[in-house]
Design an enzyme around this catalytic site. Structure first.
Site, short mmCIF file in Angstrom:
data_model
loop_
_atom_site.label_atom_id
_atom_site.label_comp_id
_atom_site.label_asym_id
_atom_site.label_seq_id
_atom_site.Cartn_x
_atom_site.Cartn_y
_atom_site.Cartn_z
N HIS B 85 34.58 -30.60 61.38
CA HIS B 85 33.84 -31.51 62.26
C HIS B 85 32.38 -31.59 61.83
O HIS B 85 31.82 -32.68 61.67
CB HIS B 85 33.95 -31.02 63.71
CG HIS B 85 33.03 -31.68 64.68
ND1 HIS B 85 33.23 -32.96 65.14
CD2 HIS B 85 31.89 -31.25 65.27
CE1 HIS B 85 32.27 -33.28 65.98
NE2 HIS B 85 31.43 -32.27 66.08
N ASP B 115 17.38 -56.61 45.02
CA ASP B 115 18.41 -55.57 45.12
C ASP B 115 17.71 -54.23 44.99
O ASP B 115 16.47 -54.16 45.00
CB ASP B 115 19.51 -55.73 44.06
CG ASP B 115 20.85 -55.15 44.52
OD1 ASP B 115 20.92 -53.92 44.78
OD2 ASP B 115 21.81 -55.91 44.65
N TRP B 155 29.94 -25.15 59.20
CA TRP B 155 29.38 -26.00 58.15
C TRP B 155 28.33 -25.26 57.34
O TRP B 155 28.02 -25.63 56.23
CB TRP B 155 28.79 -27.29 58.75
CG TRP B 155 27.39 -27.20 59.23
CD1 TRP B 155 26.96 -26.64 60.39
CD2 TRP B 155 26.22 -27.69 58.55
NE1 TRP B 155 25.60 -26.75 60.50
CE2 TRP B 155 25.11 -27.39 59.39
CE3 TRP B 155 25.99 -28.35 57.35
CZ2 TRP B 155 23.80 -27.72 59.05
CZ3 TRP B 155 24.68 -28.69 56.99
CH2 TRP B 155 23.60 -28.37 57.84
N SER B 184 25.71 -37.54 45.36
CA SER B 184 25.64 -38.91 45.86
C SER B 184 24.30 -39.18 46.52
O SER B 184 23.64 -40.19 46.26
CB SER B 184 26.78 -39.13 46.87
OG SER B 184 26.48 -40.17 47.76
N SER B 185 23.85 -38.23 47.36
CA SER B 185 22.60 -38.43 48.09
C SER B 185 21.39 -38.32 47.17
O SER B 185 20.41 -39.04 47.35
CB SER B 185 22.48 -37.42 49.22
OG SER B 185 23.39 -37.73 50.24
N HIS B 268 17.21 -27.10 56.97
CA HIS B 268 16.30 -27.65 57.94
C HIS B 268 15.81 -29.04 57.58
O HIS B 268 15.88 -29.95 58.42
CB HIS B 268 15.15 -26.70 58.31
CG HIS B 268 14.57 -27.21 59.56
ND1 HIS B 268 15.15 -26.99 60.80
CD2 HIS B 268 13.60 -28.11 59.75
CE1 HIS B 268 14.50 -27.70 61.69
NE2 HIS B 268 13.55 -28.40 61.09
N GLU B 270 17.48 -31.03 56.08
CA GLU B 270 18.66 -31.85 56.32
C GLU B 270 18.68 -32.42 57.74
O GLU B 270 19.02 -33.59 57.93
CB GLU B 270 19.94 -31.02 56.07
CG GLU B 270 21.24 -31.65 56.52
CD GLU B 270 21.60 -32.92 55.77
OE1 GLU B 270 21.01 -33.17 54.69
OE2 GLU B 270 22.45 -33.69 56.26
N TYR B 272 16.20 -33.15 59.52
CA TYR B 272 15.25 -34.26 59.60
C TYR B 272 15.75 -35.47 58.82
O TYR B 272 15.51 -36.62 59.21
CB TYR B 272 13.85 -33.82 59.14
CG TYR B 272 13.30 -32.83 60.11
CD1 TYR B 272 12.95 -31.56 59.71
CD2 TYR B 272 13.22 -33.15 61.46
CE1 TYR B 272 12.51 -30.64 60.63
CE2 TYR B 272 12.78 -32.24 62.38
CZ TYR B 272 12.44 -30.98 61.97
OH TYR B 272 12.02 -30.07 62.89
N SER B 283 12.26 -47.78 65.86
CA SER B 283 11.01 -48.54 65.79
C SER B 283 11.29 -50.02 65.66
O SER B 283 10.67 -50.84 66.34
CB SER B 283 10.16 -48.08 64.59
OG SER B 283 9.60 -46.82 64.83
N HIS B 317 13.60 -20.33 61.18
CA HIS B 317 13.83 -20.26 62.62
C HIS B 317 15.34 -20.29 62.91
O HIS B 317 15.75 -20.09 64.04
CB HIS B 317 13.10 -21.36 63.39
CG HIS B 317 13.55 -22.77 63.09
ND1 HIS B 317 12.67 -23.77 62.77
CD2 HIS B 317 14.77 -23.35 63.10
CE1 HIS B 317 13.35 -24.89 62.57
NE2 HIS B 317 14.62 -24.66 62.76
N HIS B 318 16.14 -20.51 61.89
CA HIS B 318 17.58 -20.36 62.04
C HIS B 318 18.00 -18.91 61.82
O HIS B 318 19.17 -18.59 61.97
CB HIS B 318 18.31 -21.24 61.02
CG HIS B 318 17.99 -22.69 61.16
ND1 HIS B 318 18.66 -23.54 62.01
CD2 HIS B 318 17.04 -23.45 60.55
CE1 HIS B 318 18.14 -24.76 61.92
NE2 HIS B 318 17.16 -24.73 61.05
N THR B 343 6.28 -35.31 66.45
CA THR B 343 7.44 -35.89 67.13
C THR B 343 7.03 -36.45 68.48
O THR B 343 7.45 -37.54 68.88
CB THR B 343 8.54 -34.83 67.29
OG1 THR B 343 8.66 -34.10 66.07
CG2 THR B 343 9.86 -35.47 67.63
N LYS B 346 5.35 -39.72 68.21
CA LYS B 346 6.28 -40.84 68.03
C LYS B 346 6.87 -41.29 69.36
O LYS B 346 6.92 -42.48 69.66
CB LYS B 346 7.40 -40.46 67.05
CG LYS B 346 6.87 -40.29 65.64
CD LYS B 346 8.00 -40.17 64.64
CE LYS B 346 8.66 -41.48 64.32
NZ LYS B 346 7.79 -42.40 63.59
N ARG B 465 29.04 -19.62 70.30
CA ARG B 465 29.58 -20.82 69.68
C ARG B 465 30.68 -20.47 68.70
O ARG B 465 30.83 -19.33 68.29
CB ARG B 465 28.48 -21.64 69.01
CG ARG B 465 27.56 -20.87 68.11
CD ARG B 465 26.43 -21.71 67.57
NE ARG B 465 26.86 -22.75 66.66
CZ ARG B 465 26.10 -23.27 65.71
NH1 ARG B 465 24.88 -22.85 65.57
NH2 ARG B 465 26.55 -24.23 64.94
#
Lengths: 308, 541
Positions: B85, B115, B155, B184-185, B268, B270, B272, B283, B317-318, B343, B346, B465
């Site tokens: 998941h 393009d 994950w 790919s990314s 981390h 990731e 964001y 926006s 922080h993880h 943040t 925004k 969890r």
């Protein structure tokens, strides 16, 4: 129109649940385990945990205030500036004062949070001299404990299966499903316990929320934590790092007992031999007294068993 | 096939005819070099993956609805579903939809480019994903950890559960899958950065670019810099597993925490990556439906840059409870709280954009307003978790699950659906039934909140969890949470019906169904835009 009614219906249901949950939380305490419909943290039994709960509440209400503030702004905006109420949009897209304010004020709020945050963090890592040291080793899928100060006091701690806990509850012994273990970690009241945590295979994590304690057991490393429990009773925790298929089924149980009970328990453990586990269990069971640990029984929906 | 390509190239000299000349099916969809078609491929892929990932989550909620192992008897299978998941929703749904889908479709259109900079590399960026997905699916059918099939490590794939703890080949399949998705990314990021820096139309300065383009630019840098670290970490895992290296194996001198540092150095940024394009979409939507330019454009653009930069220095922080030094934890507490500032800027800027506007509550705007409120909730629980002292109690509990699902399912996903309803008329040329779209919104809003709000309580009360079963005390909130998930599922069904119906009815949208507020370049083109647009570059004043 009908959709709006449905939405209000849902919101009402959620609201009612929340309100009843909040009042229920006030009615009884979750010492060492969660309570049905519990809203907040488990009740603290150490001074570090008490500070944690206090700090959590402070930060929580600050966050609630911020969220309500944002919600209020959104509601105002949606009502005052929808296209019917305000057909001509303004073109303001700058306001230096506002932009400075909403940068500086959040910084100030964060500083206000940071000061007690650091204080609490360093308090968690200020180790008083230990009265006893216990080594907790995670395995797939049970814990093994070794009392470092006493030779020969070492045992494994497996979760009791559902039928076993059910059998105990049928005999009016408090044995919550998925939390009860065969051999509990026994510690004396009001003594500083250092816990060294490691693992024999994959990463596990040793946690007791009522002590505000959690530390990963990483193979090849020893990490540590400490607590000083100020209330008799049994306090449960769960393995807090995914460790394979029975990650959900390797809980931790710490039983806080009076000094004399602890001394007798140590003797039983040091003597060892066949049946030591049963003797130790029987000793603890016999020492359980009702008055100062009766809180859980008063809770509606709690098992009607002898309290721990 | 080759002859046809040559013929197409020959037609190029003939001007406007070619703008609408579509190649044959295989050339068009397998060998695409058209950013709009590739964007469409990504969106279709994301929808399919989202359905698979969503089905997994429904099955998990069915299991967790009541205590006891009623639905799945095998806890390892549940762990495999949790892992799948997460990987599917992150790598095959959110990222393809936002970056591959909307990014590819609208970045060139918004900057006035014909393009992307590297159209053929764009194609392989897409086609790597079905291959990656196939590898992940394959992993479910071979042995993993704990004697079962499939990868059960979450994950995050922490060593040593994912190395010595997973003897079967499932983890190797998963590692290769993540490698392909990462490649790919990275290729996509190169494409976006080059396109945005070099192919803006004359007059389109960096400070005139739409905020969605800014968001994709910052995201592309995050991808470029963080994914190679993930690639390194999982390659080290692969060699630990298969080639006798000892990076994460304590028994021969390695350290499992090294994996966590490497993983979260990627992990981390990731998160964001998962939200920044969403910020850009929000926006665009808020500006369009308030009929006002976004408040504080420079602040918004550089807040995203700040979030991106600071996002690289907060990873541990993880790891507050892993046994790292208290001073290290203190630094990360401080750095993590810093991110709350841009943040917050925004959120307030979006509200200020709406302030004084003339707001139309069309479907995309519902999603955007929902986003503002719900992302705020997710953000404030993040501030709570940033404190290591509190994280001692919350780490690896459902409180964390609630936090990240608020910012993802109620943040990123809301912005994806908002963007979908915003841009669907442009991409297809059809209008959808707005009543259905609004029903979808309300079902998701109620459903997702009902699913995830109670999980804050479960986490505070002590439910950990990644578990298929829990102590009886947690039954109440779990039941409510599961009901919420079925409501969201209903919303997804309405979504599919709404889109299907739009294709059936074929009501023409026109080039700009949203009115004066839609002032970015894509709304000047037809709906759908021609196969090749801006054959003559637009001039921006």
């Amino acid at each position: 129109m009908r959709l709006g009614d449905k939405v209000s219906g849902w919101l009402g249901a959620i609201g009612a649940t929340l309100v009843s949950g909040l009042t229920a939380r006030v009615a009884f305490a979750g010492y060492g385990r969660g309570d049905p419909w519990q809203i907040g943290l488990q009740d603290p039994v150490t001074s570090i945990a008490r500070d944690n709960v206090w700090f959590n509440d402070v930060v929580f209400w600050m966050m609630v205030a911020i969220t309500l503030f944002v919600m209020a702004l959104l509601l105002i905006v949606m009502i005052r500036f929808n296209s019917k109420a305000n057909p001509t949009p303004s073109h303001t897209h700058h306001n230096t004062l506002l932009e400075v304010a909403w940068t500086v004020i959040p910084i100030a709020i964060l500083v206000v949070i940071a000061i007690p945050s650091f204080k609490l963090l360093y308090a968690q890592y200020s180790y008083p001299k230990p009265d006893l040291t216990i080594k907790a080793t995670g395995n797939q899928w049970y814990w093994s404990y070794d009392y470092a100060d006493h030779k020969g006091v070492a045992f494994d701690s497996y979760m009791l299966k559902d039928d076993e806990t059910q059998a105990l509850r049928d005999k009016h012994v408090d044995a919550p499903r998925l939390l009860s273990v065969d051999n509990e970690v026994v510690v004396p009241l009001n003594k500083v316990v250092h816990v060294l945590v490691t693992s024999k295979d994959v990463i596990h994590s040793w946690a007791i929320l009522s002590f505000a304690v959690r530390t990963d057991g990483v193979p090849g490393r020893v990490s540590s934590t400490w607590f000083k429990a100020e209330r008799l009773g049994v306090y449960y925790g769960v393995c807090s790092e995914l460790c394979g298929k029975d990650h959900a089924f390797m809980p931790i149980a710490v039983r806080v007992v009076a000094d004399d009970v602890y001394a007798k328990w140590l003797d039983v453990r040091k003597a060892g031999g066949k049946g030591a586990d049963d003797k130790a269990r029987a000793l603890i069971q016999a020492s359980i007294s009702v008055p100062n640990q009766a809180v859980a029984a008063a809770a509606p929906g709690a098992p009607t068993t002898q309290t721990p | 096939m080759a002859a046809q390509l040559t013929t197409d190239a020959g037609h190029d000299n003939h001007g406007h005819d070619d703008a609408g000349h579509y190649p044959d099916f295989v050339t068009r969809w397998m060998y695409s070099t058209n950013h709009k078609d590739i964007g469409t491929l990504y969106l279709i892929f994301a929808v399919i993956a989202g359905l698979v990932g969503g089905a997994l989550s429904i099955m998990m909620r069915l299991q967790l609805q009541t205590p006891g192992m009623h639905f799945f008897k095998d806890p390892h299978l549940f762990n495999a579903m949790v892992t799948a998941h997460g990987l599917i929703m992150i790598f095959f749904m959110v990222m393809p939809a936002m970056i591959g889908g909307f990014g590819n479709w609208f970045v060139p259109l918004m900057i006035g480019a014909p393009d992307m900079a590297f159209p053929r590399m764009n194609n392989i960026s897409f086609w790597l994903l079905p291959a990656s997905f196939a590898l992940l699916i394959s992993s479910m059918f071979v042995e993993g950890d704990s004697g079962g099939h499939g990868v059960g490590g979450g994950w995050t794939l922490y060593a040593p559960l994912s190395s010595s703890g997973s003897p079967g080949p499932a983890m190797d399949f998963a590692i290769l899958s993540v490698h392909l998705a990462g490649a790919s990314s990275i290729l996509g990021a190169i494409n976006f950065i080059t396109t945005i820096f070099n192919m803006r139309a004359p007059g389109m300065t960096m400070h005139k670019m739409p905020l969605f383009v800014w968001s994709v630019l910052v995201t592309a840098f995050l991808l470029l810099l963080s994914l190679p670290v993930l690639a390194g970490a999982i390659t080290m895992l692969l060699t630990d597993r298969n080639f006798g290296t000892c990076f994460f194996e304590a028994s021969c001198g390695g350290d499992p925490l090294l994996y966590q540092h490497l993983f979260w150095f990627f992990g981390h940024p990731e998160v964001y990556i998962l939200i920044l394009p969403g910020f850009g979409i929000i926006s665009q939507i808020i500006s369009t439906f308030s009929k006002k330019p976004v408040f504080g454009y420079l602040g918004m653009a550089y807040a995203m840059v700040a979030i991106g930069v600071v996002g690289f220095v907060v990873w541990a922080h993880h790891m507050y409870v892993t046994g790292i030094n208290v001073n290290t934890q203190a630094y990360f507490v401080f750095a993590t709280m810093v991110i709350a500032v841009p943040t917050g800027v925004k959120i307030f800027s979006w509200i200020a954009t709406m302030w004084g506007g003339s707001i139309e509550f069309r479907s995309p705007m519902l999603w955007a307003i929902g986003f503002l409120f719900l992302f705020t909730i997710g953000g404030v629980t993040g501030v709570m978790l940033a404190n290591a002292a509190l994280d001692r109690e919350y780490h690896a509990t459902y409180f964390v699950v609630a936090h990240f699902h608020y910012v993802l399912s109620l943040g990123a996903v809301f912005s994806i659906f908002g963007g979908f309803y915003y841009w669907f008329p442009k991409m297809t040329g059809y209008l959808y039934n707005e009543r259905l779209a609004n029903i979808h919104f309300w079902l998701m809003f109620v459903g997702a909140n009902t699913t995830f709000f109670p999980q804050h309580f479960l986490g505070a009360a002590g439910m950990q969890r990644r578990v298929p079963d829990y102590a009886d005390a947690f039954a109440g909130w779990n039941w409510i949470s599961s009901l919420g998930s079925y409501c969201s599922a209903a919303g997804v069904i309405v979504f599919l019906y709404c889109i299907g119906q739009a294709y059936m009815r074929k009501i023409p949208a026109g080039s700009n169904p949203w009115g004066v507020g839609a002032d970015t370049l894509e709304w000047t083109l037809s709906s759908p835009p021609p196969f090749h647009q801006y054959m003559e570059l637009p001039h921006i004043d």
